[in-house]
Design an enzyme around this catalytic site. Structure first.
Site, PDB file in Angstrom:
ATOM      1  N   HIS A  52      83.458 108.492  25.648  1.00 31.84           N
ATOM      2  CA  HIS A  52      84.113 109.621  26.314  1.00 31.84           C
ATOM      3  C   HIS A  52      84.896 109.071  27.502  1.00 31.84           C
ATOM      4  CE1 HIS A  52      84.097 113.656  28.503  1.00 31.84           C
ATOM      5  NE2 HIS A  52      84.674 113.884  27.338  1.00 31.84           N
ATOM      6  N   ARG A  69      85.640  83.730  49.580  1.00 34.80           N
ATOM      7  CA  ARG A  69      84.457  83.842  48.714  1.00 34.80           C
ATOM      8  C   ARG A  69      83.588  85.019  49.130  1.00 34.80           C
ATOM      9  NH1 ARG A  69      85.036  78.061  49.413  1.00 34.80           N
ATOM     10  NH2 ARG A  69      83.589  78.123  51.198  1.00 34.80           N
ATOM     11  N   CYS A  87      72.133 100.967  39.758  1.00 35.85           N
ATOM     12  CA  CYS A  87      71.914 100.058  38.627  1.00 35.85           C
ATOM     13  C   CYS A  87      72.952  98.941  38.671  1.00 35.85           C
ATOM     14  CB  CYS A  87      71.994 100.815  37.306  1.00 35.85           C
ATOM     15  SG  CYS A  87      70.680 102.025  37.095  1.00 35.85           S
ATOM     16  N   ARG A 141      71.549  95.175  37.999  1.00 41.26           N
ATOM     17  CA  ARG A 141      70.122  94.817  38.061  1.00 41.26           C
ATOM     18  C   ARG A 141      69.330  95.473  36.944  1.00 41.26           C
ATOM     19  NH1 ARG A 141      66.642  99.281  39.052  1.00 41.26           N
ATOM     20  NH2 ARG A 141      67.946 100.987  39.775  1.00 41.26           N
ATOM     21  N   SER A 142      69.776  96.651  36.491  1.00 37.76           N
ATOM     22  CA  SER A 142      69.096  97.387  35.428  1.00 37.76           C
ATOM     23  C   SER A 142      70.160  97.916  34.477  1.00 37.76           C
ATOM     24  CB  SER A 142      68.286  98.542  36.015  1.00 37.76           C
ATOM     25  OG  SER A 142      67.698  99.325  34.995  1.00 37.76           O
ATOM     26  N   ASP A 189      70.912  99.879  30.931  1.00 36.58           N
ATOM     27  CA  ASP A 189      70.660 100.690  29.737  1.00 36.58           C
ATOM     28  C   ASP A 189      71.741 100.297  28.737  1.00 36.58           C
ATOM     29  OD1 ASP A 189      70.645 102.643  27.768  1.00 36.58           O
ATOM     30  OD2 ASP A 189      70.551 104.336  29.147  1.00 36.58           O
ATOM     31  N   ASN A 225      79.841 101.010  31.878  1.00 35.33           N
ATOM     32  CA  ASN A 225      79.980 100.106  33.018  1.00 35.33           C
ATOM     33  C   ASN A 225      81.059  99.056  32.773  1.00 35.33           C
ATOM     34  OD1 ASN A 225      76.432 100.250  33.009  1.00 35.33           O
ATOM     35  ND2 ASN A 225      77.743 101.431  34.378  1.00 35.33           N
ATOM     36  N   LEU A 254      66.953  98.038  25.834  1.00 37.52           N
ATOM     37  CA  LEU A 254      67.158  99.157  24.919  1.00 37.52           C
ATOM     38  C   LEU A 254      65.929 100.047  25.020  1.00 37.52           C
ATOM     39  CD1 LEU A 254      68.525  97.328  21.744  1.00 37.52           C
ATOM     40  CD2 LEU A 254      69.782  99.004  23.116  1.00 37.52           C
TER      41      LEU A 254
END
Length: 264
Positions: A51, A126, A146, A166-167, A169, A177, A208
């Site tokens: 979407h 940097r 996340c 870090r997390s 899905d 993302n 998952l």
């Protein structure tokens, strides 16, 4: 987007079963990286329909510094509904941290504005980093970040971006993302008169959910289609002046959507 399918396959083959905050359970691996050459097409997953309206409007919402879902609701985007309170508020989530990070002496820092200026004036820096992981405000957030930190890099007049998530899905979230930060890289590059190079996605806990395994296996049976390209129709005065109508994904072909429950 075979790179993304390889991540799905890697988790199915090597993931360990873990419990999680939502009580759903996951198959999880720790530490994974994917690289996308933005000059070779825009990395929208093609093995299921995404979407794109939600992807674009969510990014514009972040860039506004907004943390209330009213803008999203007005534009037909529901991806944050489950976490908002009765007034539509989410606490000091991404937009707040990107645009007005609070300091100990009462000031706020517009991280994104500062990074864009640094890219223009000191592209070899940097320190081209934006963080949403504000330890002092995590307990006030409806959902802790996340996708926690991203860094820009300039070489040969081309802009790259690396995200640390870090997390992750991997079935529902990661395709969004990848697209969102690739779009942001294109926008920042345009504002800084640079070409685009790579988007690099680095994941920590890549998982998952156990109620997404069948959907992931269905996706792996599908052959990826050619990537679309991104057209940005105008160059506004700043990174924060883009509108939904400024973007068009050209020749986006995909397999049908695959429904899956959100773990809240």
């Amino acid at each position: 987007m075979k790179t993304y399918l390889q991540l799905l396959e890697h988790i199915l083959q090597h993931g360990v079963e873990k419990s999680d905050r939502t009580g759903t359970g996951t198959l999880s691996v720790f530490g994974y990286q994917m690289r996308f050459d933005l000059a070779q097409g825009f990395p929208l997953v093609t093995t299921k329909k995404l979407h794109t309206r939600s992807i674009v409007h969510e990014l514009l919402w972040f860039l506004r510094g907004d943390t209330n879902i009213s803008y999203l609701k007005e534009n037909g985007v529901t991806i944050w509904d489950e976490w908002a309170d009765n007034n539509g508020d989410l606490g000091p989530v991404y937009g707040k941290q990107w645009r007005s990070w609070p300091t100990a002496d009462g000031r706020t820092i517009d991280q994104l504005s500062e990074v864009v200026q640094q890219i223009k004036s000191n592209p070899d820096s940097r320190r081209l980093i934006v963080s949403a992981w504000n330890v002092g405000e995590l307990d006030k957030m409806a959902l802790m970040p996340c996708h926690a930190l991203f860094q820009f890099y300039v070489a040969n007049n081309k802009l790259s971006c690396q995200l640390y998530q870090r997390s992750a899905d991997v079935f529902l979230g990661v395709p969004f993302n990848i697209a969102s930060y690739s779009l942001l890289t294109h926008m920042v590059a345009q504002q800084c008169n640079l070409d685009v190079a790579e988007f690099i996605w680095t994941g920590g806990d890549c998982h998952l959910y156990l109620n997404h395994l069948e959907q992931a296996q269905i996706q792996l049976t599908r052959e990826p289609l050619p990537l679309p390209s991104l057209a940005i129709k105008r160059k506004p005065a700043s990174l924060f002046d883009y509108a939904y109508e400024d973007f068009e994904f050209l020749n986006y072909q995909s397999h049908p959507a695959i429904k899956a429950p959100i773990a809240v």
